[in-house]
Design a protein around this motif. Structure first.
Motif, PDB file in Angstrom:
ATOM      1  N   ARG A  16       2.690 -43.529   8.342  1.00 26.05           N
ATOM      2  CA  ARG A  16       1.840 -44.575   7.766  1.00 26.05           C
ATOM      3  C   ARG A  16       1.801 -44.417   6.266  1.00 26.05           C
ATOM      4  NH1 ARG A  16      -1.580 -42.431  11.669  1.00 26.05           N
ATOM      5  NH2 ARG A  16      -1.389 -43.611  13.599  1.00 26.05           N
ATOM      6  N   TYR A  17       1.893 -45.534   5.589  1.00 23.21           N
ATOM      7  CA  TYR A  17       1.704 -45.542   4.144  1.00 23.21           C
ATOM      8  C   TYR A  17       0.447 -46.322   3.824  1.00 23.21           C
ATOM      9  CZ  TYR A  17       6.632 -44.156   3.577  1.00 23.21           C
ATOM     10  OH  TYR A  17       7.834 -43.505   3.626  1.00 23.21           O
ATOM     11  N   GLN A  18      -0.271 -45.856   2.830  1.00 22.18           N
ATOM     12  CA  GLN A  18      -1.413 -46.596   2.321  1.00 22.18           C
ATOM     13  C   GLN A  18      -0.918 -47.923   1.766  1.00 22.18           C
ATOM     14  OE1 GLN A  18      -4.263 -44.594   2.529  1.00 22.18           O
ATOM     15  NE2 GLN A  18      -5.337 -46.564   2.359  1.00 22.18           N
ATOM     16  N   TYR A  23      -3.313 -49.800   5.923  1.00 17.36           N
ATOM     17  CA  TYR A  23      -2.085 -49.029   5.894  1.00 17.36           C
ATOM     18  C   TYR A  23      -0.973 -49.796   6.584  1.00 17.36           C
ATOM     19  CZ  TYR A  23      -3.330 -47.820  10.685  1.00 17.36           C
ATOM     20  OH  TYR A  23      -3.654 -47.889  12.000  1.00 17.36           O
ATOM     21  N   LEU A  24       0.233 -49.335   6.289  1.00 16.79           N
ATOM     22  CA  LEU A  24       1.421 -49.954   6.845  1.00 16.79           C
ATOM     23  C   LEU A  24       2.103 -48.891   7.698  1.00 16.79           C
ATOM     24  CD1 LEU A  24       3.974 -51.801   4.602  1.00 16.79           C
ATOM     25  CD2 LEU A  24       4.731 -49.973   6.100  1.00 16.79           C
ATOM     26  N   GLU A  25       2.475 -49.248   8.924  1.00 19.84           N
ATOM     27  CA  GLU A  25       3.116 -48.268   9.788  1.00 19.84           C
ATOM     28  C   GLU A  25       4.628 -48.441   9.697  1.00 19.84           C
ATOM     29  OE1 GLU A  25       0.621 -46.407  13.288  1.00 19.84           O
ATOM     30  OE2 GLU A  25       1.864 -48.045  14.023  1.00 19.84           O
ATOM     31  N   ALA A  26       5.281 -47.557   8.960  1.00 16.65           N
ATOM     32  CA  ALA A  26       6.729 -47.679   8.729  1.00 16.65           C
ATOM     33  C   ALA A  26       7.521 -47.123   9.911  1.00 16.65           C
ATOM     34  CB  ALA A  26       7.117 -46.955   7.448  1.00 16.65           C
ATOM     35  N   LEU A  27       6.958 -46.141  10.628  1.00 19.96           N
ATOM     36  CA  LEU A  27       7.560 -45.639  11.874  1.00 19.96           C
ATOM     37  C   LEU A  27       6.467 -45.670  12.936  1.00 19.96           C
ATOM     38  CD1 LEU A  27       9.518 -42.480  10.611  1.00 19.96           C
ATOM     39  CD2 LEU A  27      10.456 -44.772  11.040  1.00 19.96           C
ATOM     40  N   SER A  46      16.517 -54.576   6.211  1.00 16.47           N
ATOM     41  CA  SER A  46      15.825 -53.987   5.072  1.00 16.47           C
ATOM     42  C   SER A  46      14.336 -53.892   5.387  1.00 16.47           C
ATOM     43  CB  SER A  46      16.077 -54.888   3.865  1.00 16.47           C
ATOM     44  OG  SER A  46      15.465 -54.335   2.748  1.00 16.47           O
ATOM     45  N   GLY A  47      13.733 -52.752   5.073  1.00 15.90           N
ATOM     46  CA  GLY A  47      12.300 -52.582   5.296  1.00 15.90           C
ATOM     47  C   GLY A  47      11.943 -52.165   6.714  1.00 15.90           C
ATOM     48  N   SER A  48      12.965 -51.889   7.560  1.00 13.16           N
ATOM     49  CA  SER A  48      12.681 -51.568   8.966  1.00 13.16           C
ATOM     50  C   SER A  48      12.277 -50.113   9.175  1.00 13.16           C
ATOM     51  CB  SER A  48      13.901 -51.901   9.835  1.00 13.16           C
ATOM     52  OG  SER A  48      15.041 -51.206   9.387  1.00 13.16           O
ATOM     53  N   GLY A  49      12.454 -49.259   8.153  1.00 12.59           N
ATOM     54  CA  GLY A  49      12.029 -47.864   8.270  1.00 12.59           C
ATOM     55  C   GLY A  49      13.164 -46.858   8.256  1.00 12.59           C
ATOM     56  N   LYS A  50      14.366 -47.294   7.916  1.00 13.62           N
ATOM     57  CA  LYS A  50      15.535 -46.403   7.965  1.00 13.62           C
ATOM     58  C   LYS A  50      15.400 -45.233   6.993  1.00 13.62           C
ATOM     59  CE  LYS A  50      18.530 -49.662   6.896  1.00 13.62           C
ATOM     60  NZ  LYS A  50      17.567 -50.773   6.696  1.00 13.62           N
ATOM     61  N   SER A  51      15.079 -45.543   5.734  1.00 10.79           N
ATOM     62  CA  SER A  51      14.964 -44.457   4.747  1.00 10.79           C
ATOM     63  C   SER A  51      13.782 -43.549   5.079  1.00 10.79           C
ATOM     64  CB  SER A  51      14.802 -45.026   3.338  1.00 10.79           C
ATOM     65  OG  SER A  51      15.975 -45.722   2.960  1.00 10.79           O
ATOM     66  N   THR A  52      12.703 -44.147   5.548  1.00 11.64           N
ATOM     67  CA  THR A  52      11.539 -43.342   5.940  1.00 11.64           C
ATOM     68  C   THR A  52      11.936 -42.353   7.031  1.00 11.64           C
ATOM     69  OG1 THR A  52      10.065 -45.170   5.392  1.00 11.64           O
ATOM     70  CG2 THR A  52       9.185 -43.472   6.854  1.00 11.64           C
ATOM     71  N   LEU A  53      12.665 -42.842   8.030  1.00 12.70           N
ATOM     72  CA  LEU A  53      13.118 -41.968   9.118  1.00 12.70           C
ATOM     73  C   LEU A  53      13.980 -40.836   8.582  1.00 12.70           C
ATOM     74  CD1 LEU A  53      13.411 -41.313  12.148  1.00 12.70           C
ATOM     75  CD2 LEU A  53      15.347 -42.899  12.214  1.00 12.70           C
TER      76      LEU A  53
HETATM   77  P1  ADP Z   1      14.543 -49.363   4.912  1.00 12.63           P
HETATM   78  O1  ADP Z   1      15.146 -48.098   4.410  1.00 12.63           O
HETATM   79  O2  ADP Z   1      14.908 -49.676   6.338  1.00 12.63           O
HETATM   80  O3  ADP Z   1      14.838 -50.537   4.031  1.00 12.63           O
HETATM   81  P2  ADP Z   1      12.004 -48.092   4.283  1.00 12.63           P
HETATM   82  O4  ADP Z   1      11.952 -46.913   5.193  1.00 12.63           O
HETATM   83  O5  ADP Z   1      12.360 -47.843   2.869  1.00 12.63           O
HETATM   84  O6  ADP Z   1      12.942 -49.217   4.930  1.00 12.63           O
HETATM   85  O7  ADP Z   1      10.589 -48.813   4.305  1.00 12.63           O
HETATM   86  C1  ADP Z   1       9.889 -49.135   5.509  1.00 12.63           C
HETATM   87  C2  ADP Z   1       8.574 -49.783   5.156  1.00 12.63           C
HETATM   88  O8  ADP Z   1       7.703 -48.829   4.531  1.00 12.63           O
HETATM   89  C3  ADP Z   1       8.701 -50.931   4.166  1.00 12.63           C
HETATM   90  O9  ADP Z   1       7.746 -51.909   4.498  1.00 12.63           O
HETATM   91  C4  ADP Z   1       8.382 -50.295   2.840  1.00 12.63           C
HETATM   92  O10 ADP Z   1       7.869 -51.228   1.945  1.00 12.63           O
HETATM   93  C5  ADP Z   1       7.352 -49.255   3.224  1.00 12.63           C
HETATM   94  N1  ADP Z   1       7.384 -48.055   2.345  1.00 12.63           N
HETATM   95  C6  ADP Z   1       8.422 -47.225   2.166  1.00 12.63           C
HETATM   96  N2  ADP Z   1       8.121 -46.212   1.341  1.00 12.63           N
HETATM   97  C7  ADP Z   1       6.819 -46.415   0.983  1.00 12.63           C
HETATM   98  C8  ADP Z   1       5.902 -45.701   0.137  1.00 12.63           C
HETATM   99  N3  ADP Z   1       6.268 -44.570  -0.484  1.00 12.63           N
HETATM  100  N4  ADP Z   1       4.643 -46.207   0.010  1.00 12.63           N
HETATM  101  C9  ADP Z   1       4.274 -47.336   0.657  1.00 12.63           C
HETATM  102  N5  ADP Z   1       5.085 -48.048   1.466  1.00 12.63           N
HETATM  103  C10 ADP Z   1       6.347 -47.599   1.633  1.00 12.63           C
END
Ligand code: ADP
Ligand code: MG
Length: 224
Positions: A16-18, A23-27, A46-53
């Motif tokens: 979760r990100y603030q 908050y936003l649930e990225a995963l 884009s924005g699906s959570g790949k980098s977060t994962l």
């Molecule tokens: P992807 O790599 O698939 O494009 P991300 O993992 O970068 O997606 O992002 C997933 C979601 O989390 C997006 O909605 C993005 O805006 C949000 N997000 C990513 N990093 C942060 C952060 N550090 N703070 C707040 N929101 C974030």
């Protein structure tokens, strides 16, 4: 998958990100096992959570809940210092923008992750890694003297300097033309043949041709 076949195992990962007041649930509860020498692609919009994962798997970021096990050890409970040690011992990273240091030569860039415990073999190992990725004749070139594909191959050599068992790549072909991208993907295939697992998150539609398995993440969830 048997325990010994797994290099990394993620269970119920939530991140979760603030975001404003909430908050936003990225995963949203991701389960994922990656085997030794497996080449896995993670695709998704884009924005699906790949980098977060990838950042959570790579111990660069903590999950809000859930666990990551590296070689059967739960690493989510480790201190930052222990995480850094575990990361360095096990994981290599490759990014879309290469992140090479412009003032260093190819061989010096490859040595960077090993500089703190530099021994007489670091230079030899850096040279042999650059030879392995086809850059034996570019050892003393600076990044500005290399093409995009060559820079990415320097970054791959650098990611292997500490002999990781897992290589995490975020859009590794994102800045490369198609043919150059294929050379980089061939390189990943060779690396997995040697038993290193590779996880590539990507938009690149040609990546699944090279991988053992391709999964999709949509809105923070793996598609079944
Ligand atoms: P992807 O790599 O698939 O494009 P991300 O993992 O970068 O997606 O992002 C997933 C979601 O989390 C997006 O909605 C993005 O805006 C949000 N997000 C990513 N990093 C942060 C952060 N550090 N703070 C707040 N929101 C974030
Ligand atoms: Mg991303």
């Amino acid at each position: 998958m048997s325990d010994s076949a797994r290099v990394i195992s993620a269970s119920s990962l939530v991140k979760r990100y603030q975001s404003g007041d909430g908050y936003l649930e990225a995963l949203k509860g991701v389960d994922l096992d990656i085997g030794r020498g497996e080449f896995l692609a993670v695709m998704g919009p884009s924005g699906s959570g790949k980098s977060t994962l990838l950042n959570v798997l790579g111990l660069l970021d903590d999950p809000s809940s859930g666990t990551v096990e590296l070689d059967g050890e739960d690493v989510t409970t480790l201190s930052d210092r222990e995480k850094t040690t575990a990361r360095k011992r096990t994981i290599g990273f490759v990014f879309q923008n290469f992140y090479l240091i412009p003032t260093l030569t190819a061989v010096e860039n490859v040595e960077v992750p090993a500089l703190l415990d530099r021994d007489s073999e670091t230079r030899e190992r850096a040279i042999s890694l650059l030879e392995r990725v086809g850059l034996g004749d570019r050892l003393d070139h600076k990044p500005s003297e290399l093409s995009g594909g060559q820079k990415q191959r320097v970054a791959i050599a650098r990611s292997l300097i500490n002999e990781p068992r897992l290589l995490l790549a975020d859009e590794p072909t994102g800045n490369l033309d198609r043919a150059t991208g294929r050379q980089v993907l061939d390189e990943f295939t060779r690396i997995t043949d040697e038993g290193v697992a590779v996880v590539a998150v990507t938009h690149d539609p040609q990546v699944p041709e090279f991988t053992d398995r391709t999964i999709r993440i949509v809105d923070g969830e793996l598609e079944r």
